[in-house]
Design an enzyme around this catalytic site. Structure first.
Site, mmCIF file in Angstrom:
data_model
loop_
_atom_site.group_PDB
_atom_site.id
_atom_site.type_symbol
_atom_site.label_atom_id
_atom_site.label_comp_id
_atom_site.label_asym_id
_atom_site.label_seq_id
_atom_site.Cartn_x
_atom_site.Cartn_y
_atom_site.Cartn_z
ATOM 1 C CG ASN A 1 11.058 -0.618 -60.798
ATOM 2 O OD1 ASN A 1 10.976 -1.163 -61.894
ATOM 3 N ND2 ASN A 1 10.877 0.688 -60.637
ATOM 4 C CG ASP B 1 6.961 5.625 -56.060
ATOM 5 O OD1 ASP B 1 6.530 6.286 -57.021
ATOM 6 O OD2 ASP B 1 6.514 4.507 -55.732
ATOM 7 C CB ILE C 1 5.870 11.271 -64.945
ATOM 8 C CG1 ILE C 1 7.318 11.330 -64.468
ATOM 9 C CG2 ILE C 1 5.760 11.625 -66.415
ATOM 10 C CD1 ILE C 1 8.162 10.146 -64.840
ATOM 11 C CG PHE D 1 -0.054 0.316 -66.570
ATOM 12 C CD1 PHE D 1 -0.251 1.067 -67.720
ATOM 13 C CD2 PHE D 1 -0.044 -1.065 -66.661
ATOM 14 C CE1 PHE D 1 -0.433 0.439 -68.946
ATOM 15 C CE2 PHE D 1 -0.219 -1.699 -67.878
ATOM 16 C CZ PHE D 1 -0.417 -0.946 -69.016
ATOM 17 C CE LYS E 1 -0.587 8.740 -59.413
ATOM 18 N NZ LYS E 1 0.620 8.066 -59.886
HETATM 19 O O1 C5P Z 1 1.117 6.177 -57.703
HETATM 20 P P1 C5P Z 1 1.511 4.959 -58.453
HETATM 21 O O2 C5P Z 1 2.982 4.817 -58.617
HETATM 22 O O3 C5P Z 1 0.924 3.703 -57.928
HETATM 23 O O4 C5P Z 1 0.872 5.194 -59.900
HETATM 24 C C1 C5P Z 1 1.140 4.378 -60.976
HETATM 25 C C2 C5P Z 1 0.919 5.122 -62.254
HETATM 26 O O5 C5P Z 1 1.516 6.408 -62.184
HETATM 27 C C3 C5P Z 1 1.580 4.441 -63.408
HETATM 28 O O6 C5P Z 1 0.817 4.737 -64.568
HETATM 29 C C4 C5P Z 1 2.965 5.085 -63.440
HETATM 30 O O7 C5P Z 1 3.545 5.019 -64.737
HETATM 31 C C5 C5P Z 1 2.646 6.497 -63.036
HETATM 32 N N1 C5P Z 1 3.722 7.149 -62.259
HETATM 33 C C6 C5P Z 1 4.401 8.235 -62.781
HETATM 34 N N2 C5P Z 1 5.362 8.860 -62.054
HETATM 35 C C7 C5P Z 1 5.674 8.456 -60.791
HETATM 36 C C8 C5P Z 1 4.976 7.361 -60.244
HETATM 37 C C9 C5P Z 1 4.024 6.734 -60.996
HETATM 38 O O8 C5P Z 1 4.131 8.603 -63.931
HETATM 39 N N3 C5P Z 1 6.595 9.076 -60.114
#
Ligand code: C5P
Length: 402
Positions: free
Chosen positions: A209, A277, A305, A322, A340
């Site tokens: 991205n 994702d 994560i 974030f 979360k």
């Molecule tokens: O669910 P979403 O992607 O919108 O959530 C964003 C937050 O979750 C950010 O803090 C991002 O760093 C974290 N995140 C993560 N692992 C993923 C997707 C998002 O740690 N696979």
């Protein structure tokens, strides 16, 4: 910050001009003091031109000197929020370590209550001499910081240690040493994820991205500056920040493993990474050949994560995420906060390409109390400092049970 830059007599003095300019460009006020030997290597005119501030000579009859020389050193010592000596010769180290004061720079060093930083540069034999090392140990015992010289070919033709550290590293060290430490974050271990992840389809193609990792890197710097020990887990191509323990990763799985390895020791996490994702279900070790018509690829979810870390967190650990949303951002952020189980979500509005790769940004924190006043718009480095200040206040309130 108001910085006194002391320049002593070494060939590396020409690099202090570059440092003075870099610091001035970063918004600091820089006043230079040349020792008598320093003034043989670089002129006050160069330094005043670069800093827009007066430059001072070693003695009243040399360089610019104001009306009341008897108290000039006290005024400068009070004016300074940090004193850096770059390059520092064995002579000035020896004088300062023993409290000798016979010119402007050495008297300022003795009179100031500001933090002091040394960037030594000298011949290898001098650098390794026990007297110099003992003087450095003594200066460190006063709370002074030392940016160690590197190795290389020195002006004297010898090869070894004693070469002035990189100008950019000295500027970073000045930032760290000159920033007041925050009680709630000092010596705390903060885990930060940053940058994009890359999910390979084959050795040539990848899913990623537009994130650069700049915001997470600035946050790592800002936490570092207020005294936290930062563990950065970084995707993308930007260089790792100076003075921050960094693990470089590529995929979401690698980012997860690096985070899990450090989570138990951490006091909190800030997840600024833009994690892909999905990933191709079956990455190929050979380049996938193109077909003639439409093709189908199966994507599977990567691990979340932040959700994983949050799920196993202890009561004393904190979790900040974030959100980059292009619509109804506060609503989505509140949902994420609950889903979360986060302490705060910092919301980016990415509509029209805002947030990624740009320098000025605004973040809106969302907590269990709802949306908070936006932080910014500010350049990312200042925004990161503002976020850290905001978060430190919340931690303080949390610790005092408010
Ligand atoms: O669910 P979403 O992607 O919108 O959530 C964003 C937050 O979750 C950010 O803090 C991002 O760093 C974290 N995140 C993560 N692992 C993923 C997707 C998002 O740690 N696979």
């Amino acid at each position: 910050m108001r910085i006194i830059l002391g320049i002593t007599g070494g060939v590396a003095a020409y690099k202090s001009a570059e440092l003075a300019r870099l610091l001035a460009n970063q918004g600091h006020r820089v006043r230079c003091i040349l020792t008598e030997a320093g003034a043989r290597f670089i002129t006050p005119l160069t330094l005043t031109s670069l800093t827009g501030e007066p430059c001072y000579g070693a003695n009243p009859d040399q360089g610019e000197w104001r009306a009341n020389p008897s108290i000039e050193h006290i005024e400068l010592a009070r004016w300074a929020e940090l004193v850096a000596v770059v390059p520092a010769t064995a002579n000035i180290l020896g004088k300062a370590a023993n409290g000798l004061a016979n010119d402007l720079l050495s008297t300022v060093l003795l009179a100031t209550r500001a933090p002091v930083l040394w960037a030594p540069a000298m011949n290898t034999g001098m650098w390794e001499h026990p007297a110099v090392q003992a003087n450095l140990a003594r200066l460190r015992s006063f709370g002074h910081a030392v940016v160690e010289p590197g190795e290389g070919v020195l002006a004297c033709g010898e090869e070894g240690s004693g070469k002035l550290a990189e100008v950019a590293s000295i500027a970073e060290a000045i930032q760290v040493h000159g920033t007041p430490k925050l009680r709630t974050l000092k010596d705390r271990l903060v885990l930060i994820t940053s940058g994009p992840t890359r999910e390979d389809l084959d050795p040539v193609r990848t899913f990623t991205n537009h994130s650069t990792g700049a915001m997470g890197i600035e946050l790592a710097r800002a936490f570092r500056d207020v005294g936290a020990k930062v563990q950065l887990v970084l995707g993308g191509d930007l260089p790792a920040p100076w003075g921050v323990e960094t693990v470089r990763v590529r995929s979401a799985q690698q980012m997860l493993e690096a985070c899990e390895a450090h989570w138990a020791d951490s006091d909190g996490v800030v997840a600024a990474a833009a994690v892909a994702d999905q990933r191709p279900e079956t990455p190929s070790s050979e380049k996938v050949k193109k077909g003639d018509g439409a093709e189908t690829m199966v994507l599977v979810r990567t691990p979340d994560i932040l959700a994983r870390l949050s799920a196993v967190r202890r009561a004393d650990q904190w979790v900040v995420g974030f959100a980059a949303e292009s619509e109804r951002h506060l609503e989505h952020a509140s949902a994420k906060l609950k889903q979360k189980k986060l302490d705060a979500v910092l919301v980016n509005d990415v509509q029209g390409g805002r947030a990624f790769g740009i320098q000025v940004n605004t973040l809106t924190p969302v907590t269990a109390q709802g949306p908070q006043p936006p932080i910014g718009p500010l350049p990312k480095d200042q925004l990161a400092h503002a976020v850290v200040q905001w978060w430190a206040l919340r931690l303080e309130a949390r610790e005092s049970g408010q």
